[in-house]
Design a protein around this motif. Structure first.
Motif, PDB file in Angstrom:
ATOM      1  N   GLU A   1      17.897   9.878   6.256  1.00  0.00           N
ATOM      2  CA  GLU A   1      18.614   9.388   5.290  1.00  0.00           C
ATOM      3  C   GLU A   1      18.713   8.832   3.320  1.00  0.00           C
ATOM      4  OE1 GLU A   1      20.894   5.502   5.401  1.00  0.00           O
ATOM      5  OE2 GLU A   1      19.806   6.356   7.248  1.00  0.00           O
ATOM      6  N   TYR A   2      18.622   9.458   2.465  1.00  0.00           N
ATOM      7  CA  TYR A   2      17.987   8.763   1.701  1.00  0.00           C
ATOM      8  C   TYR A   2      19.031   7.448   1.060  1.00  0.00           C
ATOM      9  CZ  TYR A   2      17.459   8.504  -3.428  1.00  0.00           C
ATOM     10  OH  TYR A   2      16.738   8.086  -4.751  1.00  0.00           O
ATOM     11  N   ILE A   3      17.927   6.987   0.447  1.00  0.00           N
ATOM     12  CA  ILE A   3      19.209   5.536   0.382  1.00  0.00           C
ATOM     13  C   ILE A   3      18.407   5.462  -1.054  1.00  0.00           C
ATOM     14  CG2 ILE A   3      18.677   3.095   0.844  1.00  0.00           C
ATOM     15  CD1 ILE A   3      17.584   3.780   3.298  1.00  0.00           C
ATOM     16  N   ASP A   4      19.335   5.273  -2.204  1.00  0.00           N
ATOM     17  CA  ASP A   4      18.843   4.824  -3.859  1.00  0.00           C
ATOM     18  C   ASP A   4      18.645   3.389  -3.917  1.00  0.00           C
ATOM     19  OD1 ASP A   4      18.921   5.833  -6.330  1.00  0.00           O
ATOM     20  OD2 ASP A   4      20.334   5.114  -6.773  1.00  0.00           O
ATOM     21  N   ASP A   5      19.910   2.454  -3.193  1.00  0.00           N
ATOM     22  CA  ASP A   5      19.862   1.248  -3.176  1.00  0.00           C
ATOM     23  C   ASP A   5      18.288   0.643  -2.747  1.00  0.00           C
ATOM     24  OD1 ASP A   5      20.454  -2.123  -3.714  1.00  0.00           O
ATOM     25  OD2 ASP A   5      20.605  -2.068  -2.187  1.00  0.00           O
ATOM     26  N   PRO A   6      17.102  -0.133  -3.966  1.00  0.00           N
ATOM     27  CA  PRO A   6      16.083  -1.180  -3.282  1.00  0.00           C
ATOM     28  C   PRO A   6      15.788  -1.883  -2.409  1.00  0.00           C
ATOM     29  CG  PRO A   6      16.307  -0.358  -6.003  1.00  0.00           C
ATOM     30  CD  PRO A   6      17.717  -0.121  -5.114  1.00  0.00           C
TER      31      PRO A   6
ATOM     32  N   MET B   1       0.406  -0.861  -0.308  1.00  0.00           N
ATOM     33  CA  MET B   1       0.430  -0.021  -0.211  1.00  0.00           C
ATOM     34  C   MET B   1       0.998   0.771  -0.322  1.00  0.00           C
ATOM     35  SD  MET B   1      -2.627  -1.013   2.682  1.00  0.00           S
ATOM     36  CE  MET B   1      -3.699  -0.033   2.661  1.00  0.00           C
ATOM     37  N   ILE B   2       1.944   1.206   0.411  1.00  0.00           N
ATOM     38  CA  ILE B   2       3.053   2.522  -0.018  1.00  0.00           C
ATOM     39  C   ILE B   2       3.641   2.536  -1.182  1.00  0.00           C
ATOM     40  CG2 ILE B   2       4.981   3.601   1.739  1.00  0.00           C
ATOM     41  CD1 ILE B   2       4.073   1.336   3.632  1.00  0.00           C
ATOM     42  N   LYS B   3       3.251   3.769  -1.842  1.00  0.00           N
ATOM     43  CA  LYS B   3       4.359   3.728  -2.623  1.00  0.00           C
ATOM     44  C   LYS B   3       6.529   4.145  -2.768  1.00  0.00           C
ATOM     45  CE  LYS B   3       0.584   6.510  -5.230  1.00  0.00           C
ATOM     46  NZ  LYS B   3       0.115   7.852  -5.955  1.00  0.00           N
ATOM     47  N   ASP B   4       6.855   3.705  -4.127  1.00  0.00           N
ATOM     48  CA  ASP B   4       7.910   3.299  -3.419  1.00  0.00           C
ATOM     49  C   ASP B   4       9.007   4.979  -2.833  1.00  0.00           C
ATOM     50  OD1 ASP B   4       8.444   0.844  -4.062  1.00  0.00           O
ATOM     51  OD2 ASP B   4       8.414   0.706  -5.931  1.00  0.00           O
ATOM     52  N   ASP B   5       8.499   6.069  -3.826  1.00  0.00           N
ATOM     53  CA  ASP B   5       8.364   7.106  -3.426  1.00  0.00           C
ATOM     54  C   ASP B   5       8.401   7.229  -2.118  1.00  0.00           C
ATOM     55  OD1 ASP B   5       6.157   7.704  -3.582  1.00  0.00           O
ATOM     56  OD2 ASP B   5       6.208   9.706  -5.354  1.00  0.00           O
ATOM     57  N   ALA B   6       7.705   6.868  -0.993  1.00  0.00           N
ATOM     58  CA  ALA B   6       7.378   6.911   0.133  1.00  0.00           C
ATOM     59  C   ALA B   6       7.924   6.606   0.953  1.00  0.00           C
ATOM     60  CB  ALA B   6       6.218   7.002   0.859  1.00  0.00           C
ATOM     61  N   LEU B   7       8.637   5.782   0.534  1.00  0.00           N
ATOM     62  CA  LEU B   7       9.555   4.754   1.443  1.00  0.00           C
ATOM     63  C   LEU B   7      11.009   5.571   1.992  1.00  0.00           C
ATOM     64  CD1 LEU B   7      10.323   1.456  -0.233  1.00  0.00           C
ATOM     65  CD2 LEU B   7       8.451   1.540   1.702  1.00  0.00           C
ATOM     66  N   ASN B   8      11.488   6.360   1.419  1.00  0.00           N
ATOM     67  CA  ASN B   8      12.587   6.851   2.437  1.00  0.00           C
ATOM     68  C   ASN B   8      12.298   8.257   3.164  1.00  0.00           C
ATOM     69  OD1 ASN B   8      15.208   6.263   0.708  1.00  0.00           O
ATOM     70  ND2 ASN B   8      14.703   6.877  -1.010  1.00  0.00           N
ATOM     71  N   VAL B   9      11.134   8.733   2.703  1.00  0.00           N
ATOM     72  CA  VAL B   9      10.686  10.131   3.728  1.00  0.00           C
ATOM     73  C   VAL B   9      10.259   9.218   5.188  1.00  0.00           C
ATOM     74  CG1 VAL B   9       8.399  11.243   4.421  1.00  0.00           C
ATOM     75  CG2 VAL B   9       9.813  11.444   2.379  1.00  0.00           C
TER      76      VAL B   9
END
Length: 150
Positions: free
Chosen positions: A24-29, A11-19
């Protein structure tokens, strides 16, 4: 638990994960998934505790069989728990999380009051079922012993 980590993660969009993860911003999925997993599990555990608080008035908790409505509302509460960690802006798209959470809480309040029956056996259901059905029969007239020799 009333929902799974995979259901909530879906239910969570990928672009909301870092928030949701934090500062920290994590580029590696894969690394992002590792970081979000315990956060989701915590939100689910909190949701289950909240749900059990309402259900315990009428049902033995945790429920062994999870009705679909409970699963749906558990996901809504878990998602709300995740986004409330970072603050929910009521004027923006986040308001949807708050609305779904409020609907879930209203549902569970009504379950606790006995206004909604979730369809699992519990204290309230058992008493209703036993009062609604009973069977009576006449005494037995014939048996093997009474029919012997006829």
């Amino acid at each position: 638990m009333y929902c799974t980590k995979e259901e909530v993660r879906g239910m969570i969009k990928d672009d909301a994960l870092n928030v949701l993860i934090g500062n920290e911003y994590i580029d590696d999925p894969d690394e992002r998934e590792l970081k979000i997993a315990p956060i989701i599990e915590g939100a689910i555990a909190d949701a289950a505790g909240e749900i059990d608080g309402y259900l315990a008035k009428r049902y033995p908790v945790p429920l062994s069989v999870v009705p679909k409505a409970i699963n749906k509302f558990a996901k809504d509460i878990a998602i709300y728990n995740l986004f409330s960690r970072i603050g929910i802006d009521e004027s923006e798209k986040d308001k949807n999380y708050l609305n779904r959470y409020n609907a879930a809480i209203r549902f569970f309040e009504n379950v606790a009051k006995g206004m909604i029956d979730i369809g699992v056996s519990g204290v309230g259901n058992t008493q209703k079922a036993s009062a609604a059905f009973s069977a009576h029969s006449s005494p037995r007239r014939f048996s093997r012993d009474s029919m012997r020799g006829m």
